[in-house]
Design an enzyme around this catalytic site. Structure first.
Site, PDB file in Angstrom:
ATOM      1  N   TYR A   1       0.702  -1.208   0.161  1.00 36.58           N
ATOM      2  CA  TYR A   1       0.053   0.018   0.043  1.00 36.58           C
ATOM      3  C   TYR A   1       0.862   1.365   0.093  1.00 36.58           C
ATOM      4  O   TYR A   1       0.457   2.306  -0.665  1.00 36.58           O
ATOM      5  CB  TYR A   1      -0.827  -0.109   1.161  1.00 36.58           C
ATOM      6  CG  TYR A   1      -2.031  -1.041   1.123  1.00 36.58           C
ATOM      7  CD1 TYR A   1      -3.209  -0.833   0.709  1.00 36.58           C
ATOM      8  CD2 TYR A   1      -1.772  -2.528   1.705  1.00 36.58           C
ATOM      9  CE1 TYR A   1      -4.084  -2.154   0.700  1.00 36.58           C
ATOM     10  CE2 TYR A   1      -2.739  -3.264   1.810  1.00 36.58           C
ATOM     11  CZ  TYR A   1      -3.763  -3.137   1.162  1.00 36.58           C
ATOM     12  OH  TYR A   1      -4.669  -4.125   1.089  1.00 36.58           O
TER      13      TYR A   1
ATOM     14  N   ASN B   1     -12.517   0.211  -5.675  1.00 34.69           N
ATOM     15  CA  ASN B   1     -12.162  -0.170  -7.000  1.00 34.69           C
ATOM     16  C   ASN B   1     -13.452  -0.966  -7.593  1.00 34.69           C
ATOM     17  O   ASN B   1     -13.836  -2.012  -7.212  1.00 34.69           O
ATOM     18  CB  ASN B   1     -11.077  -1.298  -7.163  1.00 34.69           C
ATOM     19  CG  ASN B   1     -10.798  -1.426  -8.436  1.00 34.69           C
ATOM     20  OD1 ASN B   1     -11.387  -0.981  -9.226  1.00 34.69           O
ATOM     21  ND2 ASN B   1     -10.040  -2.750  -8.567  1.00 34.69           N
TER      22      ASN B   1
ATOM     23  N   CYS C   1      -6.434  -4.555  -8.155  1.00 31.35           N
ATOM     24  CA  CYS C   1      -6.169  -4.133  -6.744  1.00 31.35           C
ATOM     25  C   CYS C   1      -5.753  -5.776  -5.881  1.00 31.35           C
ATOM     26  O   CYS C   1      -5.215  -5.533  -4.695  1.00 31.35           O
ATOM     27  CB  CYS C   1      -7.438  -3.682  -6.111  1.00 31.35           C
ATOM     28  SG  CYS C   1      -8.981  -4.618  -6.424  1.00 31.35           S
ATOM     29  N   HIS C   2      -5.941  -6.619  -6.546  1.00 33.10           N
ATOM     30  CA  HIS C   2      -5.246  -8.068  -5.765  1.00 33.10           C
ATOM     31  C   HIS C   2      -4.006  -8.018  -5.780  1.00 33.10           C
ATOM     32  O   HIS C   2      -3.148  -8.643  -5.168  1.00 33.10           O
ATOM     33  CB  HIS C   2      -5.754  -9.024  -6.587  1.00 33.10           C
ATOM     34  CG  HIS C   2      -5.253  -9.173  -7.907  1.00 33.10           C
ATOM     35  ND1 HIS C   2      -5.911  -8.847  -9.147  1.00 33.10           N
ATOM     36  CD2 HIS C   2      -4.468  -9.875  -8.218  1.00 33.10           C
ATOM     37  CE1 HIS C   2      -5.480  -8.845  -9.986  1.00 33.10           C
ATOM     38  NE2 HIS C   2      -4.387  -9.502 -10.059  1.00 33.10           N
TER      39      HIS C   2
ATOM     40  N   SER D   1       2.996  -4.592   3.714  1.00 35.30           N
ATOM     41  CA  SER D   1       4.225  -4.490   3.516  1.00 35.30           C
ATOM     42  C   SER D   1       4.906  -5.805   4.419  1.00 35.30           C
ATOM     43  O   SER D   1       6.137  -5.870   3.903  1.00 35.30           O
ATOM     44  CB  SER D   1       4.600  -3.343   4.280  1.00 35.30           C
ATOM     45  OG  SER D   1       4.104  -2.202   3.985  1.00 35.30           O
TER      46      SER D   1
ATOM     47  N   GLU E   1      -1.253 -15.652 -11.369  1.00 37.40           N
ATOM     48  CA  GLU E   1      -0.198 -14.970 -11.926  1.00 37.40           C
ATOM     49  C   GLU E   1       1.357 -15.284 -11.850  1.00 37.40           C
ATOM     50  O   GLU E   1       1.826 -15.093 -12.789  1.00 37.40           O
ATOM     51  CB  GLU E   1      -0.498 -13.373 -11.623  1.00 37.40           C
ATOM     52  CG  GLU E   1      -1.824 -12.857 -11.793  1.00 37.40           C
ATOM     53  CD  GLU E   1      -1.719 -11.467 -11.678  1.00 37.40           C
ATOM     54  OE1 GLU E   1      -0.907 -10.778 -11.245  1.00 37.40           O
ATOM     55  OE2 GLU E   1      -2.951 -10.976 -11.719  1.00 37.40           O
TER      56      GLU E   1
END
Length: 205
Positions: A139, A162, A170-171, A176, A197
């Site tokens: 983020y 979204n 957004c996926h 962090s 992916e």
């Protein structure tokens, strides 16, 4: 294929609706139901652009048999406006031929959130443009890319807002710590998309 059908592995159904996304003259909204490896995805839009993509909630990972549904060719819906044709073709490529997504046109969008000048819009456009297939950002990193390094919390709000998940990915925005974090379609779906992916990117390497 007749009637604007696309050579696809996904089933589509057209439902005429009337709606307005700008507060002016109403647009004629249509909805297409796309049968994908992760379940039924509903895409709505009009001649101007895609309004919204609604994802299914996954309660369990799809089996091999369920995943193969994305490889069955069927006819698309008749009278489907061009933005929905482009959107369904793009989604088919995402699941079945990821290498093709880079050459297909991204459909026009027609949603007020993406038409107003706001930080949320800036974040979503930055995500679409800069975070590629198989990549992930935190983020805070996305806030940096969008021009406000202190706005990580606002980035989280933008992800929740979204209207076009998967196309605006957004996926790919994670915590962090490396944890996948929250997702409108549920954590299981987010993890499936990230895994899909990663696997496809490794195959293409």
């Amino acid at each position: 294929l007749p009637g604007g059908a696309f050579p696809s592995t996904m089933a589509s159904r057209l439902v005429p609706k009337v709606g307005s996304k700008q507060g002016g003259a109403p647009c004629r909204e249509r909805s297409v139901v796309v049968l994908s490896p992760v379940g039924r995805i509903e895409v709505s839009g009009c001649e101007t652009g895609v309004h919204e993509i609604k994802l299914p909630k996954m309660s369990q990972l799809p089996s091999g048999a369920e995943s193969s549904v994305a490889c069955e060719v069927c006819e698309g819906a008749e009278e489907m406006p061009e933005p929905l044709q482009q959107c369904t073709a793009w989604l088919r490529a995402y699941f079945c031929e990821p290498e093709a997504t880079g050459t297909l046109p991204v459909p026009a969008f027609h949603h007020p959130l993406l038409q107003r000048d706001s930080f949320t819009r800036q974040v979503l456009w930055t995500l679409l443009k800069d975070v590629k297939f198989g990549e992930a950002v935190s983020y805070k990193q996305l806030a940096d890319l969008a021009g406000n390094s202190r706005a990580a919390r606002a980035v989280g709000g933008a992800m929740r807002s979204n209207p076009l998940p998967i196309i605006i990915p957004c996926h790919r925005v994670i915590r962090s710590s490396g944890d996948s974090g929250n997702y409108g379609g549920g954590q299981l779906l987010k993890e499936w998309l990230l895994s899909h992916e990663k696997l496809q990117k490794e195959k293409l390497a």
